[in-house]
Design a protein around this motif. Sequence first.
Motif, mmCIF file in Angstrom:
data_model
loop_
_atom_site.group_PDB
_atom_site.id
_atom_site.type_symbol
_atom_site.label_atom_id
_atom_site.label_comp_id
_atom_site.label_asym_id
_atom_site.label_seq_id
_atom_site.Cartn_x
_atom_site.Cartn_y
_atom_site.Cartn_z
ATOM 1 N N LEU A 86 -20.324 -1.925 14.064
ATOM 2 C CA LEU A 86 -19.458 -2.062 15.232
ATOM 3 C C LEU A 86 -18.575 -3.298 15.141
ATOM 4 C CD1 LEU A 86 -21.975 -1.114 18.071
ATOM 5 C CD2 LEU A 86 -20.156 0.310 17.099
ATOM 6 N N ALA A 87 -18.808 -4.119 14.116
ATOM 7 C CA ALA A 87 -17.982 -5.312 13.894
ATOM 8 C C ALA A 87 -17.758 -5.482 12.397
ATOM 9 C CB ALA A 87 -18.653 -6.549 14.486
ATOM 10 N N PRO A 88 -17.089 -4.519 11.766
ATOM 11 C CA PRO A 88 -16.949 -4.542 10.315
ATOM 12 C C PRO A 88 -15.800 -5.429 9.833
ATOM 13 C CG PRO A 88 -15.839 -2.620 11.175
ATOM 14 C CD PRO A 88 -16.463 -3.331 12.365
ATOM 15 N N GLU A 89 -15.990 -6.038 8.688
ATOM 16 C CA GLU A 89 -14.875 -6.722 8.038
ATOM 17 C C GLU A 89 -13.928 -5.678 7.442
ATOM 18 O OE1 GLU A 89 -16.118 -11.101 6.527
ATOM 19 O OE2 GLU A 89 -16.679 -9.468 5.174
ATOM 20 N N ILE A 90 -14.514 -4.595 6.942
ATOM 21 C CA ILE A 90 -13.743 -3.561 6.251
ATOM 22 C C ILE A 90 -13.961 -2.201 6.899
ATOM 23 C CG2 ILE A 90 -13.355 -2.374 4.054
ATOM 24 C CD1 ILE A 90 -14.440 -4.858 2.647
ATOM 25 N N MET A 91 -12.865 -1.468 7.049
ATOM 26 C CA MET A 91 -12.932 -0.088 7.536
ATOM 27 C C MET A 91 -12.292 0.815 6.483
ATOM 28 S SD MET A 91 -11.422 1.478 11.086
ATOM 29 C CE MET A 91 -11.819 3.131 11.641
ATOM 30 N N PHE A 92 -13.040 1.811 6.020
ATOM 31 C CA PHE A 92 -12.529 2.782 5.057
ATOM 32 C C PHE A 92 -12.040 4.018 5.811
ATOM 33 C CE2 PHE A 92 -15.392 0.197 2.583
ATOM 34 C CZ PHE A 92 -14.806 0.103 1.329
ATOM 35 N N LYS A 147 -11.100 -6.535 9.713
ATOM 36 C CA LYS A 147 -10.178 -7.494 9.108
ATOM 37 C C LYS A 147 -9.242 -6.788 8.127
ATOM 38 C CE LYS A 147 -13.245 -11.486 9.541
ATOM 39 N NZ LYS A 147 -13.997 -12.551 8.811
ATOM 40 N N ILE A 148 -9.773 -5.761 7.458
ATOM 41 C CA ILE A 148 -8.980 -5.023 6.474
ATOM 42 C C ILE A 148 -9.308 -3.532 6.552
ATOM 43 C CG2 ILE A 148 -8.646 -4.600 3.989
ATOM 44 C CD1 ILE A 148 -8.919 -7.559 3.513
ATOM 45 N N ILE A 149 -8.274 -2.709 6.433
ATOM 46 C CA ILE A 149 -8.445 -1.257 6.339
ATOM 47 C C ILE A 149 -8.163 -0.855 4.904
ATOM 48 C CG2 ILE A 149 -7.552 0.996 7.043
ATOM 49 C CD1 ILE A 149 -6.767 -0.292 9.720
ATOM 50 N N ILE A 150 -9.053 -0.075 4.321
ATOM 51 C CA ILE A 150 -8.818 0.481 2.983
ATOM 52 C C ILE A 150 -8.528 1.960 3.156
ATOM 53 C CG2 ILE A 150 -9.792 0.942 0.705
ATOM 54 C CD1 ILE A 150 -11.476 -1.550 0.971
ATOM 55 N N ALA A 151 -7.294 2.352 2.856
ATOM 56 C CA ALA A 151 -6.867 3.746 2.983
ATOM 57 C C ALA A 151 -7.158 4.469 1.679
ATOM 58 C CB ALA A 151 -5.383 3.822 3.318
ATOM 59 N N LEU A 152 -7.964 5.524 1.760
ATOM 60 C CA LEU A 152 -8.398 6.251 0.571
ATOM 61 C C LEU A 152 -7.554 7.508 0.363
ATOM 62 C CD1 LEU A 152 -12.231 5.951 1.306
ATOM 63 C CD2 LEU A 152 -10.915 4.600 -0.355
ATOM 64 N N GLY A 153 -6.591 7.417 -0.537
ATOM 65 C CA GLY A 153 -5.800 8.582 -0.887
ATOM 66 C C GLY A 153 -4.468 8.698 -0.171
ATOM 67 N N GLY A 171 -2.659 -0.346 -4.357
ATOM 68 C CA GLY A 171 -2.688 -1.740 -4.770
ATOM 69 C C GLY A 171 -1.637 -2.608 -4.111
ATOM 70 N N THR A 172 -0.831 -2.008 -3.218
ATOM 71 C CA THR A 172 0.237 -2.741 -2.540
ATOM 72 C C THR A 172 -0.156 -2.987 -1.086
ATOM 73 O OG1 THR A 172 1.896 -1.661 -3.940
ATOM 74 C CG2 THR A 172 2.679 -2.760 -1.937
ATOM 75 N N TRP A 173 -0.226 -4.229 -0.685
ATOM 76 C CA TRP A 173 -0.633 -4.542 0.689
ATOM 77 C C TRP A 173 0.377 -4.021 1.701
ATOM 78 C CZ3 TRP A 173 -5.281 -5.907 2.124
ATOM 79 C CH2 TRP A 173 -6.117 -6.591 1.225
ATOM 80 N N GLN A 184 -9.735 -2.982 -9.183
ATOM 81 C CA GLN A 184 -8.744 -4.052 -9.021
ATOM 82 C C GLN A 184 -8.323 -4.165 -7.548
ATOM 83 O OE1 GLN A 184 -5.609 -2.888 -11.705
ATOM 84 N NE2 GLN A 184 -6.658 -3.646 -13.537
ATOM 85 N N ASP A 185 -8.126 -3.015 -6.904
ATOM 86 C CA ASP A 185 -7.737 -3.003 -5.492
ATOM 87 C C ASP A 185 -8.848 -3.587 -4.615
ATOM 88 O OD1 ASP A 185 -5.478 -1.714 -6.422
ATOM 89 O OD2 ASP A 185 -6.186 0.290 -5.852
ATOM 90 N N LEU A 186 -10.083 -3.212 -4.903
ATOM 91 C CA LEU A 186 -11.207 -3.702 -4.114
ATOM 92 C C LEU A 186 -11.419 -5.199 -4.310
ATOM 93 C CD1 LEU A 186 -13.819 -0.811 -4.593
ATOM 94 C CD2 LEU A 186 -12.057 -1.078 -2.829
ATOM 95 N N GLN A 187 -11.170 -5.676 -5.512
ATOM 96 C CA GLN A 187 -11.274 -7.112 -5.774
ATOM 97 C C GLN A 187 -10.197 -7.877 -5.005
ATOM 98 O OE1 GLN A 187 -11.343 -6.807 -10.209
ATOM 99 N NE2 GLN A 187 -13.161 -8.101 -10.087
ATOM 100 N N ALA A 188 -9.013 -7.271 -4.886
ATOM 101 C CA ALA A 188 -7.945 -7.897 -4.102
ATOM 102 C C ALA A 188 -8.353 -8.012 -2.639
ATOM 103 C CB ALA A 188 -6.657 -7.078 -4.235
ATOM 104 N N VAL A 189 -9.071 -7.005 -2.144
ATOM 105 C CA VAL A 189 -9.574 -7.043 -0.767
ATOM 106 C C VAL A 189 -10.571 -8.189 -0.598
ATOM 107 C CG1 VAL A 189 -10.996 -5.814 0.923
ATOM 108 C CG2 VAL A 189 -9.186 -4.596 -0.305
ATOM 109 N N LEU A 190 -11.486 -8.309 -1.551
ATOM 110 C CA LEU A 190 -12.479 -9.380 -1.489
ATOM 111 C C LEU A 190 -11.817 -10.753 -1.527
ATOM 112 C CD1 LEU A 190 -15.276 -7.959 -3.840
ATOM 113 C CD2 LEU A 190 -15.327 -8.146 -1.354
ATOM 114 N N THR A 191 -10.817 -10.890 -2.365
ATOM 115 C CA THR A 191 -10.100 -12.165 -2.461
ATOM 116 C C THR A 191 -9.469 -12.524 -1.127
ATOM 117 O OG1 THR A 191 -9.629 -11.864 -4.821
ATOM 118 C CG2 THR A 191 -8.218 -13.400 -3.606
ATOM 119 N N ARG A 192 -8.862 -11.537 -0.469
ATOM 120 C CA ARG A 192 -8.234 -11.800 0.827
ATOM 121 C C ARG A 192 -9.275 -12.167 1.880
ATOM 122 N NH1 ARG A 192 -2.652 -9.378 2.808
ATOM 123 N NH2 ARG A 192 -2.269 -10.453 0.851
ATOM 124 N N LEU A 193 -10.491 -11.672 1.733
ATOM 125 C CA LEU A 193 -11.568 -11.995 2.662
ATOM 126 C C LEU A 193 -12.279 -13.296 2.288
ATOM 127 C CD1 LEU A 193 -13.171 -8.451 3.106
ATOM 128 C CD2 LEU A 193 -11.911 -9.743 4.845
#
Length: 247
Positions: A88-94, A170-176, A195-197, A226-235
Amino acid sequence: MNHPTNLINVIDNLSEYLEYEAEENNAPVEISPDTLKELGQPCPAASHKQQDDDAGVKMKKTATAISVCKKCSLCKTRTKTVPGQGSLAPEIMFVGEAPGADEDAAGLAFVGRAGQLLTKMINAMGYAREEVFIGNILKCRPPENRKPSPEEMELCLPYLKEQIAVLKPKIIIALGATAIQGLLGISTGITKFRGTWSSFSGIDLMPTYHPAYLLRNPPAKKEVWQDLQAVLTRLGRKPPQAESKKK
């Protein structure tokens, strides 16, 4: 959770008495009345619990609305609605495309083969599934797993927006590509756009390949990582592998 009303009244009355005693010099006051009043304020842990409780109520309300939704024809062919699940309080939402057969049967997002791969991706980032939120653009399965229509996405998107507003990831990861089209209205191919913010409702958004695509094209896992690592770096985080090597 706030203190009960009667306790707050007691604290207020005691505070006023101490102030009176201090003014009359009848007794030393070792506890500041202001400090005492702070006892009537909710503690940080209680505040967080209250926020989680509020989020839970709001998410349940949205899930209930989804369960009886008849905005499009998918209500006639679905087995179960799939509102999504997780923290209910996620850093990441897929956010994926739509439920498949396994999800339609279980009422849960990403529980099939693609879901198993997504779990591995989440774990590789240093999270458990329960620590993120997983959902889709559509809350019902399109027949034969066909691609969602623009009208279906438009009608269903308000539910996802409600969830995002409550969860505040904090971040949304859009899959596809479909997830990108649904969230951003962009029909650009995923190969060029991944890979593009970008941004959705003021929240950083990282587009990447859908796990189902990775099952068909395993070499693309390298790009997704690589994309997921970019997310971690931003967090401000590092994957467990990097942390263990560092030690």
